[in-house]
Motif scaffolding. Structure first.
Motif, PDB file in Angstrom:
ATOM      1  N   ASP A  76       0.828  -1.214   0.000  1.00  0.00           N
ATOM      2  CA  ASP A  76       0.000   0.000   0.000  1.00  0.00           C
ATOM      3  C   ASP A  76       0.862   1.264   0.000  1.00  0.00           C
ATOM      4  O   ASP A  76       0.506   2.256  -0.633  1.00  0.00           O
ATOM      5  CB  ASP A  76      -0.956  -0.005   1.200  1.00  0.00           C
ATOM      6  N   GLY A  77       1.979   1.231   0.702  1.00  0.00           N
ATOM      7  CA  GLY A  77       2.883   2.384   0.710  1.00  0.00           C
ATOM      8  C   GLY A  77       3.471   2.618  -0.671  1.00  0.00           C
ATOM      9  O   GLY A  77       3.514   3.752  -1.181  1.00  0.00           O
ATOM     10  N   LEU A  78       3.901   1.539  -1.323  1.00  0.00           N
ATOM     11  CA  LEU A  78       4.497   1.671  -2.660  1.00  0.00           C
ATOM     12  C   LEU A  78       3.457   2.119  -3.689  1.00  0.00           C
ATOM     13  O   LEU A  78       3.759   2.933  -4.571  1.00  0.00           O
ATOM     14  CB  LEU A  78       5.148   0.349  -3.096  1.00  0.00           C
ATOM     15  N   VAL A  79       2.230   1.600  -3.565  1.00  0.00           N
ATOM     16  CA  VAL A  79       1.166   2.021  -4.486  1.00  0.00           C
ATOM     17  C   VAL A  79       0.897   3.522  -4.316  1.00  0.00           C
ATOM     18  O   VAL A  79       0.795   4.267  -5.304  1.00  0.00           O
ATOM     19  CB  VAL A  79      -0.135   1.207  -4.255  1.00  0.00           C
ATOM     20  N   ALA A  80       0.826   3.963  -3.068  1.00  0.00           N
ATOM     21  CA  ALA A  80       0.566   5.389  -2.801  1.00  0.00           C
ATOM     22  C   ALA A  80       1.692   6.255  -3.353  1.00  0.00           C
ATOM     23  O   ALA A  80       1.451   7.294  -3.995  1.00  0.00           O
ATOM     24  CB  ALA A  80       0.392   5.625  -1.296  1.00  0.00           C
ATOM     25  N   ALA A  81       2.934   5.826  -3.148  1.00  0.00           N
ATOM     26  CA  ALA A  81       4.083   6.615  -3.616  1.00  0.00           C
ATOM     27  C   ALA A  81       4.148   6.601  -5.147  1.00  0.00           C
ATOM     28  O   ALA A  81       4.360   7.643  -5.784  1.00  0.00           O
ATOM     29  CB  ALA A  81       5.374   6.062  -3.022  1.00  0.00           C
ATOM     30  N   ALA A  82       3.944   5.417  -5.733  1.00  0.00           N
ATOM     31  CA  ALA A  82       4.044   5.290  -7.194  1.00  0.00           C
ATOM     32  C   ALA A  82       2.983   6.131  -7.901  1.00  0.00           C
ATOM     33  O   ALA A  82       3.211   6.638  -9.004  1.00  0.00           O
ATOM     34  CB  ALA A  82       3.914   3.824  -7.602  1.00  0.00           C
ATOM     35  N   ALA A  83       1.825   6.297  -7.249  1.00  0.00           N
ATOM     36  CA  ALA A  83       0.743   7.074  -7.861  1.00  0.00           C
ATOM     37  C   ALA A  83       1.099   8.559  -7.925  1.00  0.00           C
ATOM     38  O   ALA A  83       0.637   9.273  -8.805  1.00  0.00           O
ATOM     39  CB  ALA A  83      -0.543   6.887  -7.054  1.00  0.00           C
ATOM     40  N   ARG A  84       1.918   9.003  -7.011  1.00  0.00           N
ATOM     41  CA  ARG A  84       2.242  10.433  -6.947  1.00  0.00           C
ATOM     42  C   ARG A  84       3.567  10.786  -7.620  1.00  0.00           C
ATOM     43  O   ARG A  84       3.770  11.926  -8.019  1.00  0.00           O
ATOM     44  CB  ARG A  84       2.318  10.872  -5.481  1.00  0.00           C
ATOM     45  N   ALA A  85       4.474   9.818  -7.712  1.00  0.00           N
ATOM     46  CA  ALA A  85       5.844  10.114  -8.153  1.00  0.00           C
ATOM     47  C   ALA A  85       5.963  10.247  -9.669  1.00  0.00           C
ATOM     48  O   ALA A  85       5.220   9.611 -10.424  1.00  0.00           O
ATOM     49  CB  ALA A  85       6.781   9.023  -7.653  1.00  0.00           C
ATOM     50  N   GLU A  86       6.930  11.071 -10.089  1.00  0.00           N
ATOM     51  CA  GLU A  86       7.371  11.093 -11.484  1.00  0.00           C
ATOM     52  C   GLU A  86       8.369   9.948 -11.640  1.00  0.00           C
ATOM     53  O   GLU A  86       9.014   9.551 -10.657  1.00  0.00           O
ATOM     54  CB  GLU A  86       8.075  12.413 -11.804  1.00  0.00           C
ATOM     55  N   PRO A  87       8.542   9.432 -12.884  1.00  0.00           N
ATOM     56  CA  PRO A  87       9.448   8.277 -13.059  1.00  0.00           C
ATOM     57  C   PRO A  87      10.863   8.503 -12.510  1.00  0.00           C
ATOM     58  O   PRO A  87      11.483   7.578 -11.992  1.00  0.00           O
ATOM     59  CB  PRO A  87       9.490   8.094 -14.586  1.00  0.00           C
ATOM     60  N   GLY A  88      11.367   9.707 -12.578  1.00  0.00           N
ATOM     61  CA  GLY A  88      12.742   9.966 -12.111  1.00  0.00           C
ATOM     62  C   GLY A  88      12.841  10.287 -10.630  1.00  0.00           C
ATOM     63  O   GLY A  88      13.924  10.563 -10.117  1.00  0.00           O
ATOM     64  N   ASP A  89      11.711  10.240  -9.918  1.00  0.00           N
ATOM     65  CA  ASP A  89      11.731  10.508  -8.479  1.00  0.00           C
ATOM     66  C   ASP A  89      12.280   9.303  -7.717  1.00  0.00           C
ATOM     67  O   ASP A  89      12.551   8.253  -8.303  1.00  0.00           O
ATOM     68  CB  ASP A  89      10.315  10.830  -7.979  1.00  0.00           C
ATOM     69  N   CYS A  90      12.407   9.483  -6.420  1.00  0.00           N
ATOM     70  CA  CYS A  90      12.990   8.459  -5.565  1.00  0.00           C
ATOM     71  C   CYS A  90      11.949   8.008  -4.539  1.00  0.00           C
ATOM     72  O   CYS A  90      11.247   8.831  -3.964  1.00  0.00           O
ATOM     73  CB  CYS A  90      14.195   9.084  -4.868  1.00  0.00           C
ATOM     74  N   ILE A  91      11.843   6.702  -4.347  1.00  0.00           N
ATOM     75  CA  ILE A  91      10.925   6.166  -3.333  1.00  0.00           C
ATOM     76  C   ILE A  91      11.748   5.430  -2.278  1.00  0.00           C
ATOM     77  O   ILE A  91      12.479   4.492  -2.600  1.00  0.00           O
ATOM     78  CB  ILE A  91       9.890   5.203  -3.959  1.00  0.00           C
ATOM     79  N   PHE A  92      11.634   5.895  -1.051  1.00  0.00           N
ATOM     80  CA  PHE A  92      12.334   5.255   0.064  1.00  0.00           C
ATOM     81  C   PHE A  92      11.372   4.383   0.851  1.00  0.00           C
ATOM     82  O   PHE A  92      10.197   4.710   0.991  1.00  0.00           O
ATOM     83  CB  PHE A  92      12.828   6.309   1.065  1.00  0.00           C
ATOM     84  N   ILE A  93      11.899   3.299   1.399  1.00  0.00           N
ATOM     85  CA  ILE A  93      11.242   2.650   2.531  1.00  0.00           C
ATOM     86  C   ILE A  93      12.225   2.746   3.680  1.00  0.00           C
ATOM     87  O   ILE A  93      13.430   2.514   3.499  1.00  0.00           O
ATOM     88  CB  ILE A  93      10.899   1.176   2.241  1.00  0.00           C
ATOM     89  N   MET A  94      11.748   3.178   4.842  1.00  0.00           N
ATOM     90  CA  MET A  94      12.601   3.193   6.025  1.00  0.00           C
ATOM     91  C   MET A  94      11.804   2.644   7.202  1.00  0.00           C
ATOM     92  O   MET A  94      10.610   2.402   7.076  1.00  0.00           O
ATOM     93  CB  MET A  94      13.096   4.616   6.319  1.00  0.00           C
ATOM     94  N   GLU A  95      12.474   2.443   8.332  1.00  0.00           N
ATOM     95  CA  GLU A  95      11.762   1.945   9.502  1.00  0.00           C
ATOM     96  C   GLU A  95      11.217   3.094  10.337  1.00  0.00           C
ATOM     97  O   GLU A  95      11.730   4.212  10.284  1.00  0.00           O
ATOM     98  CB  GLU A  95      12.698   1.081  10.352  1.00  0.00           C
ATOM     99  N   GLY A  96      10.209   2.784  11.102  1.00  0.00           N
ATOM    100  CA  GLY A  96       9.610   3.815  11.943  1.00  0.00           C
ATOM    101  C   GLY A  96      10.150   3.801  13.359  1.00  0.00           C
ATOM    102  O   GLY A  96       9.634   4.482  14.238  1.00  0.00           O
ATOM    103  N   ASP A  97      11.196   2.988  13.583  1.00  0.00           N
ATOM    104  CA  ASP A  97      11.660   2.822  14.968  1.00  0.00           C
ATOM    105  C   ASP A  97      12.938   3.585  15.287  1.00  0.00           C
ATOM    106  O   ASP A  97      13.528   3.386  16.355  1.00  0.00           O
ATOM    107  CB  ASP A  97      11.847   1.328  15.275  1.00  0.00           C
TER     108      ASP A  97
END
Ligand SMILES: Nc1nc2c(ncn2[C@@H]2O[C@H](COP(=O)(O)OP(=O)(O)O)[C@@H](O)[C@H]2O)c(=O)[nH]1
Ligand SMILES: [Mg+2]
Length: 245
Positions: A76-97
């Motif tokens: 769900d996080g990747l879907v949300a990010a991919a929907a908003r991002a331009e192809p050359g943008d960067c998508i991070f996953i990090m921890e919340g701790d």
């Protein structure tokens, strides 16, 4: 200008999330970024902690009413990010701790903007390592990464199990488009390896930055289920040997 989308899976991260978002808010002054917190049925004050930052930064909160686990959270996080991002943008996953050191984030983003497809914060290259991590888990983690590097060997990658990674948005968008809802099939933290395997066919350039993984920064309980995760790593290795993934 290129932008970074930072996904934070959060399940009962009340004790840590405020500090993480505070640091991201400061970083946003120099690195244009949007944060996507995926609150996964937390029963503590995780949502309230996130809400405090709504007016202070570009923040999206995705909420699962009940706990669905890390794989669906990634999806769900990747879907949300991919929907908003331009192809050359960067998508991070990090921890919340609090264990994903934000000091390396600008360099990871710089590399993605420079043409890398996946950049991993690695504990296994010079300058990286473990601090305050229980001895059995350090050994376990070393062993699992050794085994995974044999079966899944990707040039430029030494750390296959760390959450903290940057992806070129285009690779994530292509992989999500290709696999659809079948993007994640695992049910444990092994989803992290699965995400990497999903973007691999759409990626060419991989690199790593050193990460000092300081478990002493963590104020919440670990939610890792070692046996379930190990079983699923094994399942992914078998699928790989059968060339099903
Ligand atoms: N959304 C979601 N996130 C989770 C779940 N379990 C763990 N996480 C998140 O995944 C990350 C890693 O979990 P953590 O407990 O820190 O594992 P450890 O660092 O390996 O002990 C943290 O950001 C957690 O909040 C879950 O069921 N759902
Ligand atoms: Mg952690």
């Amino acid at each position: 200008m290129a932008k970074s989308y930072v996904i934070i899976p959060a399940y009962n991260e009340g004790p840590n999330l405020g500090a993480v978002l505070q640091q991201l808010q400061e970083l946003a002054a120099t690195l244009p970024l949007a944060v996507i917190v995926v609150n996964d049925g937390s029963r503590d004050n995780t949502v309230q902690e996130a809400e405090r930052f709504r007016s202070l930064m570009d923040l999206q909160i995705v909420t699962h009413p009940v706990n669905l686990g890390v794989p669906m959270t990634f999806y769900d996080g990747l879907v949300a990010a991919a929907a908003r991002a331009e192809p050359g943008d960067c998508i991070f996953i990090m921890e919340g701790d609090g264990t994903s050191d934000l000091a390396v984030m600008p360099e990871m983003a710089r590399r993605i903007y420079g043409g890398d497809d996946v950049v991993i914060a690695s504990r296994y290259i010079r300058g990286g390592g473990y601090r305050n991590f229980p001895l059995q888990r350090t050994w376990g983690s070393n062993l699992v990464n050794l085994v995974l590097s044999v079966f899944f060997h990707v040039r430029g990658i030494t750390d296959y199990t760390i959450f903290y990674r940057a992806y070129r948005a285009e690779a994530v968008q292509s992989a999500l488009g290709h696999y659809g809802p079948g993007f994640v099939t695992t049910k444990s933290f092994a989803a992290n390896l699965e995400v990497l395997l999903r973007v691999l066919p759409f990626s060419r350039r991989f690199s790593e930055v050193p990460l000092l993984y300081d478990y002493g920064l963590k104020k919440s309980q670990s939610k890792m289920h070692p046996f379930k995760t190990l079983r699923e790593y094994h399942g992914l290795i078998v699928k790989r040997l059968l060339r099903r993934i």
